[in-house]
Design a protein around this motif. Sequence first.
Motif, PDB file in Angstrom:
ATOM      1  N   GLU A  83       0.822  -1.218   0.000  1.00  0.00           N
ATOM      2  CA  GLU A  83       0.000   0.000   0.000  1.00  0.00           C
ATOM      3  C   GLU A  83       0.854   1.265   0.000  1.00  0.00           C
ATOM      4  O   GLU A  83       0.336   2.374   0.048  1.00  0.00           O
ATOM      5  CB  GLU A  83      -0.918   0.016   1.237  1.00  0.00           C
ATOM      6  CG  GLU A  83      -1.961  -1.081   1.259  1.00  0.00           C
ATOM      7  CD  GLU A  83      -3.072  -0.855   0.233  1.00  0.00           C
ATOM      8  OE1 GLU A  83      -3.295   0.322  -0.154  1.00  0.00           O
ATOM      9  OE2 GLU A  83      -3.685  -1.847  -0.188  1.00  0.00           O
ATOM     10  N   LYS A 128      -3.012   3.358  10.841  1.00  0.00           N
ATOM     11  CA  LYS A 128      -3.975   3.846   9.834  1.00  0.00           C
ATOM     12  C   LYS A 128      -4.127   2.818   8.717  1.00  0.00           C
ATOM     13  O   LYS A 128      -5.249   2.477   8.321  1.00  0.00           O
ATOM     14  CB  LYS A 128      -3.495   5.182   9.247  1.00  0.00           C
ATOM     15  CG  LYS A 128      -3.745   6.386  10.109  1.00  0.00           C
ATOM     16  CD  LYS A 128      -3.679   7.689   9.319  1.00  0.00           C
ATOM     17  CE  LYS A 128      -2.346   7.904   8.662  1.00  0.00           C
ATOM     18  NZ  LYS A 128      -2.283   9.169   7.910  1.00  0.00           N
ATOM     19  N   LEU A 129      -2.995   2.319   8.207  1.00  0.00           N
ATOM     20  CA  LEU A 129      -3.045   1.332   7.134  1.00  0.00           C
ATOM     21  C   LEU A 129      -3.652   0.011   7.606  1.00  0.00           C
ATOM     22  O   LEU A 129      -4.423  -0.626   6.873  1.00  0.00           O
ATOM     23  CB  LEU A 129      -1.632   1.092   6.592  1.00  0.00           C
ATOM     24  CG  LEU A 129      -1.059   2.203   5.698  1.00  0.00           C
ATOM     25  CD1 LEU A 129       0.405   1.945   5.401  1.00  0.00           C
ATOM     26  CD2 LEU A 129      -1.859   2.303   4.398  1.00  0.00           C
ATOM     27  N   GLN A 172      -7.338  -0.034   7.548  1.00  0.00           N
ATOM     28  CA  GLN A 172      -7.869  -0.175   6.192  1.00  0.00           C
ATOM     29  C   GLN A 172      -7.754  -1.618   5.712  1.00  0.00           C
ATOM     30  O   GLN A 172      -8.679  -2.161   5.097  1.00  0.00           O
ATOM     31  CB  GLN A 172      -7.114   0.759   5.251  1.00  0.00           C
ATOM     32  CG  GLN A 172      -7.609   0.754   3.817  1.00  0.00           C
ATOM     33  CD  GLN A 172      -6.834   1.738   2.958  1.00  0.00           C
ATOM     34  OE1 GLN A 172      -6.148   2.616   3.467  1.00  0.00           O
ATOM     35  NE2 GLN A 172      -6.942   1.593   1.643  1.00  0.00           N
ATOM     36  N   GLY A 223      -8.274   3.698   7.075  1.00  0.00           N
ATOM     37  CA  GLY A 223      -7.023   4.359   6.727  1.00  0.00           C
ATOM     38  C   GLY A 223      -6.929   5.815   7.104  1.00  0.00           C
ATOM     39  O   GLY A 223      -5.981   6.504   6.700  1.00  0.00           O
TER      40      GLY A 223
END
Length: 641
Positions: free
Chosen positions: A548, A609-610, A613, A633
Amino acid sequence: MASRSRAVSSGFTKAPTFSVTTASQLHDAIDRLLPRLRGDPSLAPAARALAAAATASLPPSTVLSNRLLHLLSSHPATLPDALALFSSIAAPDICSHNTLISALSRSPRHLPSARELFDRMPQRDHFAWSALVSGYARHGQPEAALALYRRMQEEPGNDGADNEFTASSALAAAAAARCGRAGRELHCHVVRRGIDAGGGDAVLWSALADMYAKCGRVDDARRVFDRMPVRDAVSWTAMVERYFDGGRGGEGFRLFLHMLRTRGVRPNEFTYAGVLRACAEFAVESFGRQVHGRMAKSGTGDSCFAESALLRMYSKCGDMGSAVRVFEAMAKPDLVSWTAVISGYAQNGQPEEALRYFDMFLRSGIKPDHVTFVGVLSACAHAGLVDKGLEIFHSIKEQYCIEHTADHYACVIDLLSRSGQFERAEKMIGNMAVKPNKFLWASLLGGCRIHKNVGLARRAAEALFEIEPENPATYVTLANIYASVGLFDEVEDVRRIMESKGITKMPASSWIEVGRRVHVFLVGDKSHPKADEIYALLKKLYVKMVEEGYVADIEFVLHDVEDEQKEQDIGYHSERLAVAFGIIATPEGSPIKVFKNLRICGDCHAAIKLISQIVQRDIIVRDSNRFHHFKDGICSCRDYW
């Protein structure tokens, strides 16, 4: 007596004249006026008029003069009149002296006068000794209080004065001085003298337990509590609070459960409020929910005081939905409740909601206080709303006539330094009407960390070293700032200073509650039973994060080592381990709530945050400053923290 005088009335709307021809009339007038004068200084002229009428109309009498002394000494506005009356009494007795000493002892400014009058007394009883001992203890002079109590013990003829009242005052002084040795000696003295014989006085037992707890001897306080002949809701609540204040949450919660099982004792609103505060502090939301249910069944939930504590518990556990439901169910929210919901939204990264509730609050007609504005300014600081924050700051004094406090300035310095406006921040510090406190300098240091302002960081750190030289957080933050710009020699200098002073960095830890059990993690921790699964999951997540576009921000590792080693170090911070365990141990799709004792690092913030997601889970992290709500995210702080 002048013919214009009128009979004593119960109104006292103006400064009246009085017709006082008998002692009975005087007693009746004092009985009506005394309770009102204590809370309303505008009745001072009425009290003076009554004293003047009695002095002019009635024959001299020490007994009647003492009643007037009692009246005039009940409020600071008429205390000078009491002193004048005392000096006019031909033969003041022990009651005259005691009344005035008690009044003078209520104010630190008048303590020397109280002591002077005390020393002139021809004879002293327990009331005089107790009033002055407690006055010293209450106004920050515990050593003087203990010295006076020892003098009482040593002087002949004071056996009657050495009772539960004076002993309680002396114990309060030992507690204020945090002097366990003196407190222990007092305890032995109380036992030797038999002051606690026959069950003793409830105030004395409470003072003993309080003294031990405040001197850091909670186990001794518990032993005193267990020996109390009568334990009511007040004594149970106090002992539960002593455990919480001593950082021994588990024992406090267990004692509370014991209280619930004890016949003849029911928790009151103060008990529930104290337990809920501890639930928030120790982040045990599940227990807080059980307490909420118990409150609802007992009817205590109707208390605004307990409801406000419940609201704060939910907001500090990151559940603003439940907090607002409690707020909206209140029949008539008070200032504390409004402030709690505003501050809750601010801490949970929802500044717009904090400001919306602040507008609703202003329309409710309740006047804000200085604490309310701390919550609102904090919301502006976390959202970067500089103009709005400054507008509110100026309105505090101009519109609401509230003097700015050091906390208000700290919020504005936080606001300005976060946004990089250091010149404005320095100018405000130079023009402050109050002395900057540690929160202000810490806010400035935090802003310097964000913007890598090394020069100003040094100034802020030096100010913090003066205020609290043993706090490791200042040294660590300054070292972080040096490391972020590659000044590793300065980092080593900070470390050497810490070593020379014996200051150690507080180890970072994170915890998560799953199945009514709290799981604690340290950095690189492999002691958990599911450690293999946790590390395997983090490795899988790392691969997906890289896909990502994730690149580890290695500036958050202080060590001057190879970049590959730094990346490995940062990948297993305590909050990541706790989040990974939450993913494994909680139902799919349910929110994950993690708590950390220190500030979350920037790389972990980006990583979580990632992760939110990738796994499609809401992840909530409460660090030492605020909440971060991660979803799809994105973080509620919008990376402005």
